[in-house]
Motif scaffolding. Structure first.
Motif, mmCIF file in Angstrom:
data_model
loop_
_atom_site.group_PDB
_atom_site.id
_atom_site.type_symbol
_atom_site.label_atom_id
_atom_site.label_comp_id
_atom_site.label_asym_id
_atom_site.label_seq_id
_atom_site.Cartn_x
_atom_site.Cartn_y
_atom_site.Cartn_z
ATOM 1 N N UNK A 151 0.862 -1.269 0.053
ATOM 2 C CA UNK A 151 0.213 -0.005 -0.046
ATOM 3 C C UNK A 151 0.943 1.255 -0.029
ATOM 4 N N UNK A 152 2.137 1.139 0.314
ATOM 5 C CA UNK A 152 3.039 2.430 0.179
ATOM 6 C C UNK A 152 3.671 2.459 -1.313
ATOM 7 N N UNK A 153 4.125 1.313 -1.625
ATOM 8 C CA UNK A 153 5.105 1.344 -2.923
ATOM 9 C C UNK A 153 3.962 1.472 -4.217
ATOM 10 N N UNK A 154 2.760 1.075 -3.861
ATOM 11 C CA UNK A 154 1.739 1.204 -5.098
ATOM 12 C C UNK A 154 0.721 2.256 -4.696
ATOM 13 N N UNK A 155 0.884 3.227 -3.866
ATOM 14 C CA UNK A 155 0.059 4.033 -3.290
ATOM 15 C C UNK A 155 -0.580 5.025 -4.621
ATOM 16 N N UNK A 156 -1.805 5.233 -4.717
ATOM 17 C CA UNK A 156 -2.432 5.578 -5.741
ATOM 18 C C UNK A 156 -2.722 5.168 -6.825
ATOM 19 N N UNK A 157 -2.550 3.988 -6.931
ATOM 20 C CA UNK A 157 -2.722 3.007 -8.081
ATOM 21 C C UNK A 157 -4.035 1.864 -7.522
ATOM 22 N N UNK A 158 -4.745 2.153 -6.484
ATOM 23 C CA UNK A 158 -5.686 1.203 -6.242
ATOM 24 C C UNK A 158 -7.116 1.082 -7.037
ATOM 25 N N UNK A 159 -7.487 -0.064 -7.337
ATOM 26 C CA UNK A 159 -8.592 -0.086 -8.017
ATOM 27 C C UNK A 159 -9.744 -1.098 -7.111
ATOM 28 N N UNK A 160 -10.907 -0.962 -7.232
ATOM 29 C CA UNK A 160 -11.824 -1.574 -6.668
ATOM 30 C C UNK A 160 -12.571 -2.836 -7.560
ATOM 31 N N UNK A 204 -1.034 -8.216 -8.249
ATOM 32 C CA UNK A 204 -1.201 -7.866 -6.921
ATOM 33 C C UNK A 204 -2.655 -7.534 -6.549
ATOM 34 N N UNK A 205 -3.415 -8.577 -6.477
ATOM 35 C CA UNK A 205 -4.951 -8.312 -6.104
ATOM 36 C C UNK A 205 -5.257 -9.278 -5.047
ATOM 37 N N UNK A 206 -6.192 -8.874 -3.981
ATOM 38 C CA UNK A 206 -6.359 -9.572 -2.988
ATOM 39 C C UNK A 206 -7.740 -9.061 -2.299
ATOM 40 N N UNK A 207 -8.343 -10.309 -1.770
ATOM 41 C CA UNK A 207 -9.560 -10.034 -1.040
ATOM 42 C C UNK A 207 -9.568 -8.794 -0.174
ATOM 43 N N UNK A 208 -10.550 -7.855 -0.278
ATOM 44 C CA UNK A 208 -10.451 -6.731 1.059
ATOM 45 C C UNK A 208 -10.297 -7.403 2.072
ATOM 46 N N UNK A 209 -9.173 -6.606 2.923
ATOM 47 C CA UNK A 209 -8.951 -7.133 4.216
ATOM 48 C C UNK A 209 -7.673 -7.860 4.251
ATOM 49 N N UNK A 210 -7.291 -8.615 3.184
ATOM 50 C CA UNK A 210 -6.099 -9.244 2.976
ATOM 51 C C UNK A 210 -5.173 -8.532 2.161
ATOM 52 N N UNK A 211 -3.756 -8.914 2.337
ATOM 53 C CA UNK A 211 -2.915 -8.071 1.709
ATOM 54 C C UNK A 211 -1.464 -8.571 2.137
ATOM 55 N N UNK A 212 -0.380 -8.142 1.263
ATOM 56 C CA UNK A 212 1.089 -8.564 1.726
ATOM 57 C C UNK A 212 1.427 -7.866 2.905
ATOM 58 N N UNK A 214 -0.101 -7.942 5.709
ATOM 59 C CA UNK A 214 -0.814 -8.594 6.898
ATOM 60 C C UNK A 214 -2.635 -8.302 6.559
ATOM 61 N N UNK A 215 -3.246 -8.993 7.674
ATOM 62 C CA UNK A 215 -4.848 -8.943 7.320
ATOM 63 C C UNK A 215 -5.257 -7.921 8.382
ATOM 64 N N UNK A 216 -6.453 -7.181 7.879
ATOM 65 C CA UNK A 216 -7.048 -6.058 8.392
ATOM 66 C C UNK A 216 -8.428 -6.838 8.818
ATOM 67 N N UNK A 217 -8.881 -6.923 10.113
ATOM 68 C CA UNK A 217 -10.280 -7.453 10.142
ATOM 69 C C UNK A 217 -11.566 -6.563 10.050
ATOM 70 N N UNK A 218 -11.025 -5.346 9.754
ATOM 71 C CA UNK A 218 -12.121 -4.201 9.737
ATOM 72 C C UNK A 218 -12.656 -4.370 8.176
ATOM 73 N N UNK A 219 -12.163 -4.971 7.579
ATOM 74 C CA UNK A 219 -12.768 -4.929 5.934
ATOM 75 C C UNK A 219 -13.999 -5.861 5.936
ATOM 76 N N UNK A 220 -14.976 -5.883 4.838
ATOM 77 C CA UNK A 220 -16.035 -6.533 4.784
ATOM 78 C C UNK A 220 -16.343 -6.551 3.202
ATOM 79 N N UNK A 270 -9.619 0.585 -0.172
ATOM 80 C CA UNK A 270 -9.972 -0.560 -0.832
ATOM 81 C C UNK A 270 -11.294 -0.600 -1.499
ATOM 82 N N UNK A 271 -12.232 0.309 -1.215
ATOM 83 C CA UNK A 271 -13.402 0.678 -1.857
ATOM 84 C C UNK A 271 -13.616 1.842 -2.458
ATOM 85 N N UNK A 272 -14.146 1.724 -3.868
ATOM 86 C CA UNK A 272 -14.486 3.063 -4.501
ATOM 87 C C UNK A 272 -15.622 3.792 -3.568
#
Length: 367
Positions: A151-160, A204-212, A214-220, A270-272
């Motif tokens: 999320x740092x090296x690819x900041x600004x390139x996020x797609x939902x 580099x695509x992941x389910x919301x809440x998962x990622x390189x 670590x995981x964040x349990x606030x996603x849905x 991670x969401x538009x």
């Protein structure tokens, strides 16, 4: 204890399968030559304000009066007209009710369904720009590889991304966000594979809440959706035992219907997020097992070779045209009522003032 471990493993398998399969497929995401795109400037999808209109069941009857945009479907990696999807075009419709945004995708195609094998069933995906630098081409366009994208090296390139593979989904039934997967804090859907993802590029695509990182349990998973095919001869509802629901090869149209809140509680980029009166950027992908051959991850068709504008109408024009008219009708009716009452009062007053006075009768003998 052994039984509990087996149950836990069974619940985790769908998520592990989804994570592993895309990683295995991205190696085939190679373009045949230099990328070129000639996108039409006139194309766009309008989401008008139409509250209380849509029942999310995969049926198209609710949408019959909603205008859509018809797209040719071209291969995403080689958008050449000679390789266009032969069965027909895709119509994309959208609207919102002020809280949720709804989408209907209609595409002609002979009925094919293979229970449990999503690669032998049609599949669709919606993609939206999140980061300002996110490009349609290369799914966000971050130049980092699998081992270095964060999320740092690819900041600004996020797609939902919302992806629906129907191999385990019953027609007309609702899939997507559910209590089981959302309680684990990710965008998965172990029941119907209508999943909520984000990406920086195809690798580099992941389910919301998962990622390189670590995981964040606030996603849905914020999406819900259903599918249907016009060859079905039943409207009362299917169950799993009815599979394959129709006969392979029947001509008809596939319908894919989705909804999502315009604003989500995402705090991970991670969401538009959709705003009334503004425009977003989107794309639509379609997979189909041509000639019965399973599709692969990068072998999909797309509605365009660049982002398609999605305009979220504010509904001001509707309020402007109906508001003053309704107010004027009420005012006119009230004025008419006052006029009638005033007229009645005036007639009564005039009558009382000028009515003839009666002269008492006097008998002759009393004169």
């Amino acid at each position: 204890m052994l039984r509990q471990l087996l149950l836990l493993l069974q619940l985790q398998l769908p998520i592990l399968f989804f994570i592993s399969v895309p990683i295995g497929r991205v190696n085939s995401h190679q373009e045949s030559g230099e990328w070129s795109c000639e996108s039409g400037s006139e194309i766009r999808v309008d989401a008008e304000f139409k509250p209380g209109l849509i029942s999310l069941d995969g049926h198209a009857e609710d949408w019959k009066d909603i205008d859509g945009f018809e797209f040719s479907l071209l291969p995403a990696l080689d958008p050449h007209p000679d390789h266009e999807y032969k069965a027909g075009k895709m119509t994309v419709k959208a609207l919102h009710d002020g809280h949720d945004v709804f989408f209907m995708l209609q595409v002609d195609g002979d009925y094919v369904y293979s229970k449990g094998n999503s690669n032998k069933c049609p599949s669709v995906s919606l993609m939206f720009q999140i980061g300002d630098s996110a490009t349609y081409h290369d799914m966000g366009g971050c130049s980092q590889g699998t081992g270095s994208c964060t999320n740092k090296t690819c900041k600004g390139h996020e797609v939902d991304i919302m992806h629906f593979s129907i191999g385990n989904a019953i027609p007309g039934r609702l899939y997507g966000g559910n209590l089981v997967d959302n309680s684990e804090g990710n965008g998965g859907d172990r029941f119907g594979h209508l999943v909520d993802l984000y990406a920086w590029n195809p690798h580099c695509r992941y389910l919301d809440g998962l990622g390189p990182s670590g995981n964040d349990t606030s996603a849905q998973n914020d999406w819900k959706g259903a599918w249907w095919h016009s060859s079905f001869d039943i409207n009362s509802g299917f169950v799993e035992e009815d599979s394959p629901y129709s006969s392979d090869g029947k001509q008809g149209t596939y319908y894919f219907e989705f909804s999502r809140p315009m604003r989500t509680v995402d705090r991970l980029q991670q969401d538009a997020q959709f705003t009334i009166g503004s425009s977003s950027k989107m794309s639509v992908a379609f997979w189909y097992p041509v000639d019965g051959q399973p599709w692969h991850g990068s072998g999909h068709y797309s509605v365009d070779c660049d982002w398609v504008p999605l305009d979220i109408s504010s509904g001001n024009s509707m309020l402007t045209s109906t508001g003053p008219s309704a107010s004027g009708n009420v005012s006119s009716a009230f004025a008419l009522l006052l006029s009638v009452v005033s007229l009645c009062v005036s007639i009564f007053v005039v009558y009382r003032l000028f009515r003839p006075k009666s002269i008492p009768f006097t008998p002759m003998e009393n004169l």
